[in-house]
Design a protein around this motif. Structure first.
Motif, short mmCIF file in Angstrom:
data_model
loop_
_atom_site.label_atom_id
_atom_site.label_comp_id
_atom_site.label_asym_id
_atom_site.label_seq_id
_atom_site.Cartn_x
_atom_site.Cartn_y
_atom_site.Cartn_z
N HIS A 74 0.82 -1.21 0.00
CA HIS A 74 0.00 0.00 0.00
C HIS A 74 0.86 1.27 0.00
O HIS A 74 2.00 1.27 0.48
CB HIS A 74 -0.89 0.04 1.24
CG HIS A 74 -1.78 -1.15 1.35
ND1 HIS A 74 -2.35 -1.55 2.53
CD2 HIS A 74 -2.21 -2.04 0.42
CE1 HIS A 74 -3.08 -2.64 2.34
NE2 HIS A 74 -3.01 -2.96 1.05
N HIS A 121 4.33 -0.22 0.89
CA HIS A 121 4.66 -0.94 2.13
C HIS A 121 3.70 -2.10 2.32
O HIS A 121 2.50 -2.00 2.02
CB HIS A 121 4.56 0.02 3.32
CG HIS A 121 4.76 -0.67 4.63
ND1 HIS A 121 3.77 -0.72 5.59
CD2 HIS A 121 5.81 -1.38 5.13
CE1 HIS A 121 4.23 -1.41 6.63
NE2 HIS A 121 5.46 -1.81 6.38
N TYR A 144 2.60 1.55 13.89
CA TYR A 144 3.43 2.39 13.02
C TYR A 144 2.92 3.82 12.99
O TYR A 144 1.73 4.07 12.94
CB TYR A 144 3.55 1.81 11.60
CG TYR A 144 2.29 1.43 10.91
CD1 TYR A 144 1.58 0.29 11.26
CD2 TYR A 144 1.80 2.20 9.86
CE1 TYR A 144 0.42 -0.07 10.60
CE2 TYR A 144 0.65 1.84 9.19
CZ TYR A 144 -0.03 0.70 9.55
OH TYR A 144 -1.19 0.35 8.89
C1 LIG Z 1 -4.72 2.60 6.82
C2 LIG Z 1 -5.98 3.09 7.48
C3 LIG Z 1 -7.16 2.40 7.38
N1 LIG Z 1 -8.29 2.87 8.00
C4 LIG Z 1 -9.53 2.08 7.91
C5 LIG Z 1 -9.99 1.78 6.49
C6 LIG Z 1 -10.64 0.42 6.62
O1 LIG Z 1 -12.00 0.57 6.97
C7 LIG Z 1 -9.90 -0.26 7.78
C8 LIG Z 1 -8.87 -1.26 7.33
O2 LIG Z 1 -8.05 -0.63 6.36
P1 LIG Z 1 -7.06 -1.49 5.47
O3 LIG Z 1 -7.74 -2.76 5.06
O4 LIG Z 1 -6.53 -0.58 4.39
O5 LIG Z 1 -5.91 -1.84 6.52
P2 LIG Z 1 -4.53 -2.52 6.15
O6 LIG Z 1 -4.70 -3.56 5.09
O7 LIG Z 1 -3.89 -2.88 7.42
O8 LIG Z 1 -3.75 -1.31 5.48
C9 LIG Z 1 -2.48 -0.89 5.93
O9 LIG Z 1 -1.59 -1.84 5.46
C10 LIG Z 1 -0.28 -1.49 5.12
C11 LIG Z 1 0.66 -2.38 5.88
C12 LIG Z 1 0.10 -0.08 5.25
O10 LIG Z 1 1.27 0.26 5.20
C13 LIG Z 1 -0.93 0.96 5.35
O11 LIG Z 1 -0.69 1.74 6.51
C14 LIG Z 1 -2.31 0.50 5.37
O12 LIG Z 1 -2.76 0.54 4.03
O13 LIG Z 1 -9.25 0.82 8.49
C15 LIG Z 1 -8.29 4.05 8.71
O14 LIG Z 1 -9.33 4.46 9.24
N2 LIG Z 1 -7.12 4.77 8.79
C16 LIG Z 1 -5.97 4.33 8.22
O15 LIG Z 1 -4.92 5.01 8.35
#
Ligand SMILES: Cc1cn([C@H]2C[C@H](O)[C@@H](COP(=O)(O)OP(=O)(O)O[C@H]3O[C@H](C)C(=O)[C@H](O)[C@H]3O)O2)c(=O)[nH]c1=O
Length: 190
Positions: free
Chosen positions: A64, A121, A134
């Motif tokens: 991401h 990342h 993080y």
């Molecule tokens: C990243 C983020 C997400 N969200 C909400 C959006 C979705 O409803 C839920 C899960 O989000 P997501 O599926 O994108 O989470 P990850 O797959 O852990 O995403 C992260 O994964 C990789 C490792 C990364 O480096 C990024 O920080 C980030 O993209 O949290 C938020 O409210 N705020 C945030 O800063």
């Protein structure tokens, strides 16, 4: 020295090793100090802290990034469990464009990875119930959120996946390859 900083094969990506002062009660550790990155040319002001829990081994979150002007630098650490943490250089014009750094971060080794703006990342969990914390230097901006396929053959990332393959979000399951997207970080954008 309370924080050891080691540039990686892509020198803008830094491995940071805070010292843990142990005693009969447990330990104390300064896990972040602005001057540590400033000394490496990164004067970073973090504006958001993130915390994710992944229940199973083999959870893969990524790859991401957030597009400019919401590009994020990330300082990643693990407080429970273990991950393979990966940073991919996607800055157009970079001599290391498309190359990556992969480091094992764990509660045991207490190491952190600084992933600068302009990098995608992602991480793979290597133990159950892994918790990743993080700091980011730009706030979440869903409209700027972007991703590239964790298994993009052009990136050549050796994830060491578990037999059953990774546990992915729906979004990550359909992410495009790097060559299929408009360059997210044109020269001079980060
Ligand atoms: C990243 C983020 C997400 N969200 C909400 C959006 C979705 O409803 C839920 C899960 O989000 P997501 O599926 O994108 O989470 P990850 O797959 O852990 O995403 C992260 O994964 C990789 C490792 C990364 O480096 C990024 O920080 C980030 O993209 O949290 C938020 O409210 N705020 C945030 O800063």
């Amino acid at each position: 020295m309370r924080l050891k900083v080691t540039p990686q094969s892509i020198p803008e990506v830094l491995l940071i090793e805070p010292k843990r002062f142990g005693d009969a009660r447990g330990f104390f550790s300064e896990v972040w100090k602005r001057s540590a990155l400033k000394g490496q040319g990164f004067d970073v002001e973090f504006v958001q802290d993130n915390h994710s829990l992944s229940r199973e081994v083999g959870v893969l979150r990524g790859l991401h990034f957030q597009r400019p002007p919401s590009a994020q630098g990330k300082l990643v650490r693990v407080v429970r469990g273990r991950i393979l943490d990966v940073a991919v250089d996607i800055r157009l014009g970079s001599p290391t464009y498309g190359q990556h750094v992969a480091c094992e971060l764990s509660a045991e080794n207490w190491q952190q990875l600084w992933v600068p703006r302009g990098f995608a990342h992602g991480f793979l969990t290597l133990e159950p119930d892994t918790e990743v914390l993080y700091k980011v230097d730009a706030e979440y901006d869903a409209a700027a959120d972007g991703g590239i396929a964790w298994d993009d053959p052009a990136l050549g990332i050796n994830w060491s996946l578990p037999a059953g393959g990774p546990v992915l979000s729906d979004k990550d399951r359909v992410a495009p390859r790097l060559a299929e997207i408009a360059p997210p970080f044109p020269e001079g954008s980060v």
